[in-house]
Motif scaffolding. Structure first.
Motif, PDB file in Angstrom:
ATOM      1  N   ASP A 167       0.748  -1.145  -0.219  1.00  0.00           N
ATOM      2  CA  ASP A 167       0.041  -0.099  -0.134  1.00  0.00           C
ATOM      3  C   ASP A 167       0.707   1.268  -0.138  1.00  0.00           C
ATOM      4  OD1 ASP A 167      -2.200  -1.752   0.020  1.00  0.00           O
ATOM      5  OD2 ASP A 167      -2.708  -1.372   2.285  1.00  0.00           O
ATOM      6  N   GLY A 168       1.894   1.461   0.833  1.00  0.00           N
ATOM      7  CA  GLY A 168       2.876   2.387   0.979  1.00  0.00           C
ATOM      8  C   GLY A 168       3.477   2.476  -0.611  1.00  0.00           C
ATOM      9  N   ALA A 169       3.833   1.634  -1.163  1.00  0.00           N
ATOM     10  CA  ALA A 169       4.459   1.714  -2.343  1.00  0.00           C
ATOM     11  C   ALA A 169       3.680   2.291  -3.499  1.00  0.00           C
ATOM     12  CB  ALA A 169       5.093   0.145  -2.904  1.00  0.00           C
ATOM     13  N   MET A 170       2.211   1.690  -3.481  1.00  0.00           N
ATOM     14  CA  MET A 170       1.440   2.304  -4.382  1.00  0.00           C
ATOM     15  C   MET A 170       0.917   3.667  -4.116  1.00  0.00           C
ATOM     16  SD  MET A 170      -0.778   1.794  -6.852  1.00  0.00           S
ATOM     17  CE  MET A 170      -0.843   0.020  -6.979  1.00  0.00           C
ATOM     18  N   ARG A 171       0.864   4.295  -2.831  1.00  0.00           N
ATOM     19  CA  ARG A 171       0.667   5.686  -2.559  1.00  0.00           C
ATOM     20  C   ARG A 171       1.844   6.465  -2.864  1.00  0.00           C
ATOM     21  NH1 ARG A 171      -1.341   3.601   2.271  1.00  0.00           N
ATOM     22  NH2 ARG A 171       0.642   3.998   3.364  1.00  0.00           N
ATOM     23  N   ARG A 172       3.031   5.872  -2.788  1.00  0.00           N
ATOM     24  CA  ARG A 172       4.119   6.702  -3.156  1.00  0.00           C
ATOM     25  C   ARG A 172       4.256   6.860  -4.763  1.00  0.00           C
ATOM     26  NH1 ARG A 172       6.388   3.674   1.002  1.00  0.00           N
ATOM     27  NH2 ARG A 172       7.346   2.125  -0.516  1.00  0.00           N
ATOM     28  N   MET A 173       3.825   5.966  -5.341  1.00  0.00           N
ATOM     29  CA  MET A 173       3.656   5.843  -6.911  1.00  0.00           C
ATOM     30  C   MET A 173       2.868   6.824  -7.148  1.00  0.00           C
ATOM     31  SD  MET A 173       3.315   2.733  -9.517  1.00  0.00           S
ATOM     32  CE  MET A 173       1.439   2.979  -9.271  1.00  0.00           C
ATOM     33  N   VAL A 174       1.617   6.662  -6.815  1.00  0.00           N
ATOM     34  CA  VAL A 174       0.627   7.811  -7.117  1.00  0.00           C
ATOM     35  C   VAL A 174       1.178   9.210  -6.861  1.00  0.00           C
ATOM     36  CG1 VAL A 174      -1.680   8.492  -6.739  1.00  0.00           C
ATOM     37  CG2 VAL A 174      -1.070   6.069  -6.784  1.00  0.00           C
ATOM     38  N   VAL A 237      -1.325   6.061 -16.658  1.00  0.00           N
ATOM     39  CA  VAL A 237      -0.702   5.063 -15.534  1.00  0.00           C
ATOM     40  C   VAL A 237      -1.907   4.417 -14.869  1.00  0.00           C
ATOM     41  CG1 VAL A 237       0.070   5.109 -13.144  1.00  0.00           C
ATOM     42  CG2 VAL A 237       0.964   7.048 -14.834  1.00  0.00           C
ATOM     43  N   TYR A 238      -1.827   3.106 -15.002  1.00  0.00           N
ATOM     44  CA  TYR A 238      -2.714   2.100 -14.662  1.00  0.00           C
ATOM     45  C   TYR A 238      -2.527   1.845 -13.220  1.00  0.00           C
ATOM     46  CZ  TYR A 238      -4.266  -2.583 -13.542  1.00  0.00           C
ATOM     47  OH  TYR A 238      -5.099  -3.604 -12.960  1.00  0.00           O
ATOM     48  N   VAL A 239      -3.601   1.879 -12.830  1.00  0.00           N
ATOM     49  CA  VAL A 239      -4.056   1.711 -11.244  1.00  0.00           C
ATOM     50  C   VAL A 239      -4.845   0.511 -11.019  1.00  0.00           C
ATOM     51  CG1 VAL A 239      -4.930   2.879  -9.187  1.00  0.00           C
ATOM     52  CG2 VAL A 239      -3.893   4.158 -10.852  1.00  0.00           C
ATOM     53  N   LYS A 240      -4.547  -0.376 -10.374  1.00  0.00           N
ATOM     54  CA  LYS A 240      -5.008  -1.667 -10.128  1.00  0.00           C
ATOM     55  C   LYS A 240      -6.507  -1.359  -9.572  1.00  0.00           C
ATOM     56  CE  LYS A 240      -1.313  -4.799  -9.410  1.00  0.00           C
ATOM     57  NZ  LYS A 240      -0.586  -5.675  -8.247  1.00  0.00           N
ATOM     58  N   PRO A 241      -7.725  -1.938 -10.132  1.00  0.00           N
ATOM     59  CA  PRO A 241      -9.079  -1.932  -9.699  1.00  0.00           C
ATOM     60  C   PRO A 241      -9.094  -2.443  -8.347  1.00  0.00           C
ATOM     61  CG  PRO A 241      -8.970  -3.687 -11.360  1.00  0.00           C
ATOM     62  CD  PRO A 241      -7.552  -3.022 -11.389  1.00  0.00           C
ATOM     63  N   VAL A 242      -8.899  -1.634  -7.183  1.00  0.00           N
ATOM     64  CA  VAL A 242      -8.860  -2.217  -5.897  1.00  0.00           C
ATOM     65  C   VAL A 242     -10.132  -3.194  -5.370  1.00  0.00           C
ATOM     66  CG1 VAL A 242      -8.869  -1.442  -3.328  1.00  0.00           C
ATOM     67  CG2 VAL A 242      -7.239  -0.236  -5.178  1.00  0.00           C
ATOM     68  N   SER A 243     -11.286  -2.504  -5.758  1.00  0.00           N
ATOM     69  CA  SER A 243     -12.363  -3.401  -5.180  1.00  0.00           C
ATOM     70  C   SER A 243     -12.522  -4.499  -5.992  1.00  0.00           C
ATOM     71  CB  SER A 243     -13.729  -2.533  -5.644  1.00  0.00           C
ATOM     72  OG  SER A 243     -13.792  -2.272  -7.051  1.00  0.00           O
ATOM     73  N   VAL A 244     -12.225  -4.742  -7.374  1.00  0.00           N
ATOM     74  CA  VAL A 244     -12.043  -5.938  -7.995  1.00  0.00           C
ATOM     75  C   VAL A 244     -11.266  -6.909  -7.343  1.00  0.00           C
ATOM     76  CG1 VAL A 244     -11.951  -7.158 -10.028  1.00  0.00           C
ATOM     77  CG2 VAL A 244     -13.017  -5.078 -10.104  1.00  0.00           C
ATOM     78  N   ILE A 245     -10.054  -6.407  -6.824  1.00  0.00           N
ATOM     79  CA  ILE A 245      -8.941  -7.110  -6.219  1.00  0.00           C
ATOM     80  C   ILE A 245      -9.249  -7.970  -4.860  1.00  0.00           C
ATOM     81  CG2 ILE A 245      -6.715  -7.294  -5.192  1.00  0.00           C
ATOM     82  CD1 ILE A 245      -5.824  -5.228  -7.412  1.00  0.00           C
TER      83      ILE A 245
END
Length: 354
Positions: A167-174, A237-245
């Protein structure tokens, strides 16, 4: 009695004999006095019951066979340590003159040691071993439970740490991407201002008005729109569909709990092949169609509850006994996410424990 039995005592020098006699008399008298005083004190205090002294039955029978009275035999064995016939006879010979020699010897019940037979001793030893084994097995079982709880706790902590790191890596990337977009926007604005300034300069040199006509403005706006669309497509920039995951992961956890370890691995591996084939060749219709009546599908996938629902989350639709994924419904992001979740479920031994 000693003379009648033919027992000869070794003679000592006069002084040594006197000292030995005094010492024996003192010890015997002290032991007898102590026994009497202890018995009297116990009886007076009412702390314990007085009972006849217990001695080794085998030694007692030998002394009785020699002609000694039972009271004498008991005293001789008791005060000589209850270890041998010879010791008891020697004690009796040394205390021949004691007034209470033929009186029954009573001692506090608490001081009487129980003499076990060989069979009773073996049974008692076996019982002690059994209790020790039961205690050891209980301690080992408790330790195993503690270790298992610690292993599960460590696994949960590891999973939680991994999730937080992702989650931290995703936030930093965004956040980094947002900063990059802001910098790009500022650079575009500066470039746009520079171009506008150059355009005005060129129009002045050509004798044209600095402001564009309505037609020119429309053409410039259309060019800007197309350029913006191309730029957005290039920097998407592709962001994974969190709800689907989350739904896919929850469905896999439910499948593992309902189907068991090995059936789940078989079903998950088969579904991973289905999804991989579609991702590699989305235009191949045969990869986007699954016959639900197929024996292999029934035994490997449908046998695990929740597997069909997982495929439906990926995009497959059920109709007339066939799972079909329409070409226009193929979502590569969802397929990649589903494949990643299945790989995680198969490679992570703690998957589904949280």
């Amino acid at each position: 009695d000693a003379e009648l039995l033919g027992i000869k005592r070794k003679k000592k020098p006069a002084a040594a004999a006197a000292d030995a006699a005094a010492e024996a008399a003192g010890e015997g008298g002290a032991a007898a006095a102590a026994g009497k005083e202890g018995a009297a004190a116990a009886a007076a205090a009412g702390d314990d019951e007085l009972v006849p002294v217990e001695v080794a039955p085998e030694l007692l029978q030998e002394l009785l066979a020699m002609g000694f009275g039972e009271a004498r035999c008991a005293r001789g064995l008791h005060f000589s340590g209850n270890s041998s016939v010879e010791g008891a006879v020697n004690w009796l010979a040394e205390h021949e003159g004691d007034a209470d020699l033929d009186e029954p010897l009573l001692v506090p019940k608490a001081t009487v040691k129980q003499h076990l037979s060989a069979e009773e001793a073996r049974a008692q030893a076996a019982e002690l071993l059994r209790k020790a084994k039961v205690k050891r097995e209980k301690e080992e079982a408790d330790l195993a439970r503690i270790r298992e709880r610690e292993r599960i706790r460590a696994g949960k902590e590891l999973q939680e740490a991994k999730r937080k790191e992702e989650d931290g890596a995703m936030r930093r990337m965004v956040e980094e991407r947002i900063r990059e977009k802001a910098e790009e926007a500022r650079a575009r604005d500066a470039l746009r201002a520079k171009l506008e300034q150059d355009r005005r300069e060129r129009r002045r040199k050509l004798g044209l008005p600095e402001e564009l006509s309505e037609e020119e403005k429309a053409r410039e706006a259309e060019k800007a729109r197309k350029k913006a669309e191309e730029e957005a497509a290039r920097h998407y920039v592709y962001v994974k569909p969190v709800s689907v995951i989350e739904k896919l992961r929850a469905q896999l956890v439910s499948m593992k709990k309902a189907g068991g370890e090995e059936p789940f691995k078989t079903a998950a591996g088969t579904m991973l092949k289905y999804i991989g084939n579609v991702a590699r060749s989305p235009d191949e219709e045969k990869f986007r169609s699954i016959n639900m009546g197929n024996a292999a599908f029934q035994s490997r996938v449908a046998a695990v509850p929740g597997s069909v629902e997982f495929l439906k989350l990926v995009g497959f639709q059920e109709a007339d006994g066939v799972l079909q994924l329409p070409r226009d419904q193929v979502n590569m992001e969802v397929l990649n996410s589903a494949g990643g979740e299945i790989n995680n479920a198969l490679s992570n031994p703690f998957f589904g424990m949280l």
